[in-house]
Design a protein around this motif. Sequence first.
Motif, PDB file in Angstrom:
ATOM      1  N   SER A 154       0.771  -0.908   0.338  1.00 18.66           N
ATOM      2  CA  SER A 154      -0.148   0.566  -0.142  1.00 18.66           C
ATOM      3  C   SER A 154       1.155   1.499   0.223  1.00 18.66           C
ATOM      4  O   SER A 154       0.278   2.554   0.505  1.00 18.66           O
TER       5      SER A 154
ATOM      6  N   LEU B 296       2.777   2.783  -1.859  1.00 24.96           N
ATOM      7  CA  LEU B 296       2.368   3.282  -3.506  1.00 24.96           C
ATOM      8  C   LEU B 296       1.399   4.785  -3.697  1.00 24.96           C
ATOM      9  O   LEU B 296       1.007   5.730  -3.612  1.00 24.96           O
ATOM     10  N   ASN B 297       0.265   4.102  -2.781  1.00 20.98           N
ATOM     11  CA  ASN B 297      -0.952   4.297  -2.376  1.00 20.98           C
ATOM     12  C   ASN B 297      -0.818   6.235  -1.670  1.00 20.98           C
ATOM     13  O   ASN B 297      -1.480   7.422  -1.392  1.00 20.98           O
TER      14      ASN B 297
ATOM     15  N   MET C  82       0.482   8.376  -3.287  1.00 19.59           N
ATOM     16  CA  MET C  82      -0.725   9.017  -4.085  1.00 19.59           C
ATOM     17  C   MET C  82      -1.376  10.129  -2.847  1.00 19.59           C
ATOM     18  O   MET C  82      -1.516  11.165  -3.745  1.00 19.59           O
TER      19      MET C  82
ATOM     20  N   GLY D  61      -1.710  13.800  -4.552  1.00 16.52           N
ATOM     21  CA  GLY D  61      -2.890  14.239  -5.230  1.00 16.52           C
ATOM     22  C   GLY D  61      -3.305  15.173  -4.632  1.00 16.52           C
ATOM     23  O   GLY D  61      -4.101  16.269  -5.233  1.00 16.52           O
TER      24      GLY D  61
ATOM     25  N   ARG E  35     -11.017   4.473  -1.808  1.00 19.58           N
ATOM     26  CA  ARG E  35     -10.913   4.563  -2.686  1.00 19.58           C
ATOM     27  C   ARG E  35     -10.449   5.961  -3.595  1.00 19.58           C
ATOM     28  O   ARG E  35     -10.244   7.448  -2.791  1.00 19.58           O
ATOM     29  N   PHE E  36      -8.958   6.170  -4.488  1.00 20.34           N
ATOM     30  CA  PHE E  36      -8.486   6.685  -4.404  1.00 20.34           C
ATOM     31  C   PHE E  36      -8.947   8.683  -5.089  1.00 20.34           C
ATOM     32  O   PHE E  36      -8.915   9.420  -4.550  1.00 20.34           O
TER      33      PHE E  36
ATOM     34  N   ASP F 149      -2.427  -1.395  -3.925  1.00 18.16           N
ATOM     35  CA  ASP F 149      -1.693  -0.532  -4.987  1.00 18.16           C
ATOM     36  C   ASP F 149      -2.115  -1.591  -6.162  1.00 18.16           C
ATOM     37  O   ASP F 149      -2.181   0.089  -7.138  1.00 18.16           O
TER      38      ASP F 149
ATOM     39  N   GLN G 171      -6.051   0.306  -7.229  1.00 17.73           N
ATOM     40  CA  GLN G 171      -6.216   1.498  -7.798  1.00 17.73           C
ATOM     41  C   GLN G 171      -5.105   2.050  -8.204  1.00 17.73           C
ATOM     42  O   GLN G 171      -5.148   3.179  -9.480  1.00 17.73           O
ATOM     43  N   HIS G 172      -4.065   1.934  -8.513  1.00 19.67           N
ATOM     44  CA  HIS G 172      -3.125   2.675  -9.544  1.00 19.67           C
ATOM     45  C   HIS G 172      -1.920   1.371 -10.625  1.00 19.67           C
ATOM     46  O   HIS G 172      -1.513   2.223 -11.449  1.00 19.67           O
TER      47      HIS G 172
ATOM     48  N   GLU H 197       0.005  -0.815  -9.948  1.00 21.65           N
ATOM     49  CA  GLU H 197       1.831  -0.975 -10.386  1.00 21.65           C
ATOM     50  C   GLU H 197       1.758  -1.373  -8.725  1.00 21.65           C
ATOM     51  O   GLU H 197       1.345  -1.090  -7.617  1.00 21.65           O
TER      52      GLU H 197
END
Length: 431
Positions: free
Chosen positions: A27, A29-30, A33, A37, A120-121, A413, A416-417, A419
């Motif tokens: 998690s 990267l999220n 981000m 963001g 959720r992003f 990660d 949602q992305h 990646e």
Amino acid sequence: MLMAASLVLLMTPALALFYGGMSRQKSVLNMMMMSFGTMGLVGVVYLLWGWSMSYGSQSVAGLFANPFEMFGLSGVIGDASGWMMSGSGAYPAVVDVAFQVTFAIITVALISGAIAERVRFGTWLAFAGVWVTLAYFPLAHMVWGGGLLSHSDSGLAAMIFGTVDDGEGGLTAAVGPVDFAGGTVVHINAGMAALVLVLLIGKRLDFGRTAFRPHSLPLVMLGAALLWFGWFGFNAGSAFGANGTAGLAWVNTTAATAAAMLGWLLAERIRDGHATSLGAASGVVAGLVAITPAAGSVHPLGAIALGAIAGVLSALAVGLKHRFGYDDALDVVGVHLVAGLWGTIAIGLFATGTFDTAPGIFYSGEGWKLLVVQIVIAVAALVFTAVMTAIAWAICRPLGWRIDKSDEQAGIDGAQHAETAYEPSTSALIR
């Protein structure tokens, strides 16, 4: 001021490192981000209506200013009257915009750590825009823009202890509240929002059954170091000039942070038998948070006491989530809310009475008045933020807050992305 603004802007990527290191590998990267963001969204929204809502002259009941008065920085850019006064003279208002937008960005980003690994992003970004509009901009106006929680002759402090002549033909609160760099506006605001969100959104799937360990403690310590560095822009920059108050804020920031780290490590050593790197990094942040509202109004010796107590209080507070069952993933409540409350209220104890503030209890028999004002301001900020956060959560609810259970189990990660932070061979070593 531009250097101070740049330092504060650095704090949000630093927070991304700090939070990213504290997260699990699947998690990270999220988590990073969510901070990046926030920089993108709030960086735009602030220039459109955030500055106007925070510092416009057309106040609405002392709660917020007219968002359309200076929409899109109308009248701020290239206007001969667009100058801010500071202890060092005048500087263009657009420079203050640069400084203040960084505060709005970091405040929203702080909240994200509480709801790690399950949101959720897209919904987070929508919430960031709604929350900064409903909670941050109004509170900035109330505290720093001459609103309900300021020195204003129509504010809460003036209602409690009356007004005095401000020396310029007007009136000001006889005992004005103190928030030098954001104890209420930033840390109580973000900490209370985090608490409300974790209660409304709910726990991670394995909370209480699995140990959620940081995947990279070196990242955590690097993030904490960069936060400490950036915080000098946060606190010393809030003197709005290269002057004695800025120097005092710099020294107090260092003193309180160092003492808080020692206080946290001591509490850990007594409680758990070990002094940890995560504890050192968390103690640094707790000290930075606690001294933020008080940096320009206490003596360095008072800053040491304030910071040491903040370190102990936060070290104890982070364990409350297990006792009461709320999933504050990265301890936003335990650090930012608790240390922010302590730092705001402690001004009523440690304020020396110099630098245009009333003295606290340790320096005057009348110091109890400042303590009362600080408590009232803190409670008002708590209530306001709780209500606005619940409203912002409800507005964003149709978008869907939680990711699917299978995605949460596999890792946010990838879901949602699309990646991963590490290649399989690397991640096996890290795990």
